[in-house]
Design a protein around this motif. Structure first.
Motif, PDB file in Angstrom:
ATOM      1  N   VAL A  61       0.355   4.064  -7.392  1.00  8.97           N
ATOM      2  CA  VAL A  61       0.891   4.635  -6.157  1.00  8.97           C
ATOM      3  C   VAL A  61       0.062   5.853  -5.796  1.00  8.97           C
ATOM      4  CG1 VAL A  61       2.901   5.697  -5.066  1.00  8.97           C
ATOM      5  CG2 VAL A  61       3.216   3.792  -6.678  1.00  8.97           C
ATOM      6  N   ILE A  62      -0.379   5.893  -4.550  1.00 10.30           N
ATOM      7  CA  ILE A  62      -1.146   7.042  -4.042  1.00 10.30           C
ATOM      8  C   ILE A  62      -0.238   7.896  -3.168  1.00 10.30           C
ATOM      9  CG2 ILE A  62      -3.101   7.788  -2.643  1.00 10.30           C
ATOM     10  CD1 ILE A  62      -4.483   5.150  -3.289  1.00 10.30           C
ATOM     11  N   SER A  63      -0.183   9.171  -3.465  1.00  9.59           N
ATOM     12  CA  SER A  63       0.441  10.141  -2.566  1.00  9.59           C
ATOM     13  C   SER A  63      -0.596  11.225  -2.283  1.00  9.59           C
ATOM     14  CB  SER A  63       1.727  10.707  -3.179  1.00  9.59           C
ATOM     15  OG  SER A  63       1.481  11.268  -4.448  1.00  9.59           O
ATOM     16  N   ARG A  64      -0.151  12.388  -1.825  1.00  8.06           N
ATOM     17  CA  ARG A  64      -1.112  13.411  -1.412  1.00  8.06           C
ATOM     18  C   ARG A  64      -0.756  14.754  -2.045  1.00  8.06           C
ATOM     19  NH1 ARG A  64      -0.312  12.847   4.902  1.00  8.06           N
ATOM     20  NH2 ARG A  64       1.828  13.103   4.150  1.00  8.06           N
ATOM     21  N   TRP A  65      -1.781  15.521  -2.365  1.00 11.56           N
ATOM     22  CA  TRP A  65      -1.538  16.882  -2.786  1.00 11.56           C
ATOM     23  C   TRP A  65      -0.779  17.624  -1.685  1.00 11.56           C
ATOM     24  CZ3 TRP A  65      -1.601  17.346  -7.621  1.00 11.56           C
ATOM     25  CH2 TRP A  65      -2.572  16.723  -8.417  1.00 11.56           C
ATOM     26  N   ALA A 117       1.176   0.965  -3.410  1.00  9.26           N
ATOM     27  CA  ALA A 117       1.708   1.636  -2.223  1.00  9.26           C
ATOM     28  C   ALA A 117       1.066   3.007  -2.032  1.00  9.26           C
ATOM     29  CB  ALA A 117       3.224   1.800  -2.336  1.00  9.26           C
ATOM     30  N   PHE A 118       1.142   3.462  -0.816  1.00  6.69           N
ATOM     31  CA  PHE A 118       0.762   4.821  -0.410  1.00  6.69           C
ATOM     32  C   PHE A 118       2.013   5.450   0.173  1.00  6.69           C
ATOM     33  CE2 PHE A 118      -0.503   7.973   2.686  1.00  6.69           C
ATOM     34  CZ  PHE A 118      -1.680   8.561   2.210  1.00  6.69           C
ATOM     35  N   LEU A 143      -5.065   1.041   4.529  1.00  3.60           N
ATOM     36  CA  LEU A 143      -4.020   0.392   3.737  1.00  3.60           C
ATOM     37  C   LEU A 143      -3.895  -1.083   4.085  1.00  3.60           C
ATOM     38  CD1 LEU A 143      -1.204   3.125   3.874  1.00  3.60           C
ATOM     39  CD2 LEU A 143      -3.093   2.899   2.246  1.00  3.60           C
ATOM     40  N   ASP A 144      -3.902  -1.398   5.371  1.00  4.43           N
ATOM     41  CA  ASP A 144      -3.777  -2.795   5.802  1.00  4.43           C
ATOM     42  C   ASP A 144      -4.925  -3.640   5.267  1.00  4.43           C
ATOM     43  OD1 ASP A 144      -1.491  -2.109   7.173  1.00  4.43           O
ATOM     44  OD2 ASP A 144      -2.430  -2.074   9.144  1.00  4.43           O
ATOM     45  N   ARG A 145      -6.105  -3.066   5.287  1.00  6.64           N
ATOM     46  CA  ARG A 145      -7.292  -3.807   4.839  1.00  6.64           C
ATOM     47  C   ARG A 145      -7.211  -4.155   3.359  1.00  6.64           C
ATOM     48  NH1 ARG A 145     -11.825  -0.986   3.941  1.00  6.64           N
ATOM     49  NH2 ARG A 145     -11.183   0.598   5.478  1.00  6.64           N
ATOM     50  N   HIS A 146      -6.519  -3.323   2.598  1.00  3.77           N
ATOM     51  CA  HIS A 146      -6.452  -3.538   1.149  1.00  3.77           C
ATOM     52  C   HIS A 146      -5.095  -4.065   0.677  1.00  3.77           C
ATOM     53  CE1 HIS A 146     -10.382  -1.819   0.522  1.00  3.77           C
ATOM     54  NE2 HIS A 146     -10.032  -0.674   1.089  1.00  3.77           N
ATOM     55  N   GLY A 147      -4.192  -4.401   1.599  1.00  9.39           N
ATOM     56  CA  GLY A 147      -2.908  -4.958   1.209  1.00  9.39           C
ATOM     57  C   GLY A 147      -1.995  -3.975   0.503  1.00  9.39           C
ATOM     58  N   ILE A 148      -2.124  -2.683   0.832  1.00 10.40           N
ATOM     59  CA  ILE A 148      -1.335  -1.622   0.202  1.00 10.40           C
ATOM     60  C   ILE A 148      -0.141  -1.304   1.092  1.00 10.40           C
ATOM     61  CG2 ILE A 148      -1.370   0.785  -0.562  1.00 10.40           C
ATOM     62  CD1 ILE A 148      -4.452   0.399  -0.984  1.00 10.40           C
ATOM     63  N   LEU A 149       1.053  -1.277   0.512  1.00 15.10           N
ATOM     64  CA  LEU A 149       2.265  -0.978   1.272  1.00 15.10           C
ATOM     65  C   LEU A 149       2.325   0.499   1.640  1.00 15.10           C
ATOM     66  CD1 LEU A 149       4.877  -3.065  -0.752  1.00 15.10           C
ATOM     67  CD2 LEU A 149       3.672  -3.736   1.339  1.00 15.10           C
TER      68      LEU A 149
END
Length: 460
Positions: A149-153, A226-227, A253-259
């Motif tokens: 899961v990617i979030s942000r600082w 997910a992001f 995100l869409d290009r890589h299939g990430i929710l």
């Protein structure tokens, strides 16, 4: 205003001896070094403590008392529901009338591509639900390796184990063993803190997207579930994104299939001047996290709004595998749901979304007029009824004060003058997120008190 404080009585002693407070210096509170406040009432945008001191609350407690204090309509709805049915669980298809009505009301207000809402208790558990369902979604689609899961600082997503891992503030990780493996953080979209002062905002946006893409490629796109991001960062400093940011992020995100999980615990139900921040910034999330404004904090309730494309997979998975093994005892608690129904009725009846859209820009205007030329003011920013003013030792030279050295002094000086604002973490930032019923006169009072506090702490 003269603030009085009652000390050395039984209630204060019991508070220090028995009550472990959230986000509080434990030792200082226990020793009585930290001056606590026992709040007993409120009306509109004002809270009252047990000594009769009145404070204009320019932060809606914690961004959450959106309809204001003392709304008898919500109190009456809570009382009636507690008399009729205080509790019954919602496992196995059991339900209750206020939960059904609230689900319908939420979905009528949510972006059109969303499908259903799952109710919890707080934003932290709603974000944990969203991550768990994102993992479930990918497993059902034959991609169990998608776990990261990617979030942000500077993002804030809660203080649980998963939600705390997603939070991008060091104080929530230090000495807590967080973040867990697989929880990644990319850069905060804050132009003031760009890596090169010569960057234009467009160049900074390019840099952000390049860094996100590089992280995805380094980790392996096929491993990322997910992001998660707030449409406008809240606790990290009230940070509106650069123009075009969310469109660029969504393309990646869409290009890589990430929710995409849109954390709208703060921005949902009118805070940005739109019903949802996703509407304001054109997001197409797979999950929307809601809490705070859902009940204006009159009772604890959160929700995970789930998109149609995710629900299609979950329904198909249930046909094959049976029961969804997720839920909480208090999911869709009837008393909390009744508070939510009454709250959303008030949001509509009082025109609070429109009020946020109108009074919010006035707040920014007054902040810039009164403090925009101050030598230590680096930035005044905001959207809807969210605003922040950030201080630096020398903005022209990009020289920062040590974090949390100036901001807390300014907020304390404001409190002594009867106005509550928030010193935001990891900087010297004063944040404003008042009830959505805030008036222009209350804006004027807030800004006048802020100006006096800044003069006291930093000079004119």
């Amino acid at each position: 205003m003269t603030v009085t404080t009652r000390i050395n009585d039984d209630l204060a002693a019991w508070d220090a001896e028995h009550f472990l407070h959230p986000t509080t210096h434990i030792a200082n509170h226990q020793k009585g070094i930290m001056a606590g406040r026992i709040v007993t009432g409120g009306e509109g945008s004002t809270v009252i403590d047990r000594d009769g001191n009145r404070f204009l609350d320019a932060f809606a407690a914690l961004y959450c008392v959106n309809v204001g204090y003392g709304r008898t309509e919500i109190a009456d709805a809570i009382a009636k529901q507690a008399r009729d049915l205080a509790f019954f669980h919602t496992f196995g298809g059991n339900s209750n009338e206020p939960a059904i009505r609230l689900a319908k009301m939420v979905m009528e207000r949510a972006p059109a591509h969303m499908s259903k809402v799952f109710f919890g208790l707080a934003g932290s558990d709603a974000n944990e639900t969203n991550v768990k369902l994102a993992w479930h979604y990918h497993i059902l689609r034959g991609e169990p390796q998608r776990r990261k899961v990617i979030s942000r600082w500077r993002g804030y997503h809660g203080s649980g184990i998963v939600s705390g891992s997603m939070t991008g503030l060091a104080g929530y990780h230090t000495r807590m063993g967080l973040p867990l493996p697989g929880f990644l953080h990319t850069d905060a979209p804050h132009y003031l803190r760009r890596p090169d002062a010569s960057m234009s905002e467009a160049q900074f946006l390019d840099w952000l997207i390049e860094r996100l893409e590089a992280m995805i490629q380094a980790e392996g796109p096929e491993t990322i579930a997910a992001f998660v991001g707030e449409p406008v960062m809240g606790t990290g400093g009230i940070l509106p994104p650069p123009e075009g940011y969310w469109a660029r992020v969504q393309e990646v995100l869409d290009r890589h299939g990430i929710l995409l999980i849109a954390d709208e615990v703060v921005t949902g139900f009118g805070r940005t001047g739109a019903m949802f921040g996703s509407d304001k910034f054109g997001l197409r999330p797979d999950f929307i996290t809601i809490a705070k404004g859902l009940t204006s904090a009159y009772a604890p309730l959160s929700g995970s709004i789930i998109s149609q494309r995710v629900m299609d997979v979950l329904v198909a998975g249930s046909e094959e595998h049976g029961v969804l093994a997720h839920g909480f005892t208090y999911s869709a608690h009837p008393v909390s749901a009744a508070a939510g129904v009454a709250t959303l009725d008030l949001v509509d009846r009082l025109g609070l979304v429109q009020n946020a859209a109108e009074v919010g820009p006035y707040l920014i205007e007054r902040l810039r007029a009164e403090l925009g030329q101050h030598a230590n003011v680096a930035e005044i920013r905001g959207v809807g009824l969210m605003a922040a003013i950030e201080f630096m030792e020398d903005p022209a030279a990009m020289r920062w004060f040590e974090p949390m050295t100036v901001g807390p002094k300014i907020s304390a000086a404001m409190l002594a003058r009867g106005v509550m604002a928030r010193a935001m973490p990891e900087g010297n930032i004063i944040g404003f997120a008042p009830p959505l019923c805030f008036t222009r006169a209350e804006v004027d009072q807030t800004v006048a008190v802020l100006k006096a506090a800044v003069t006291e702490v930093l000079g004119g």
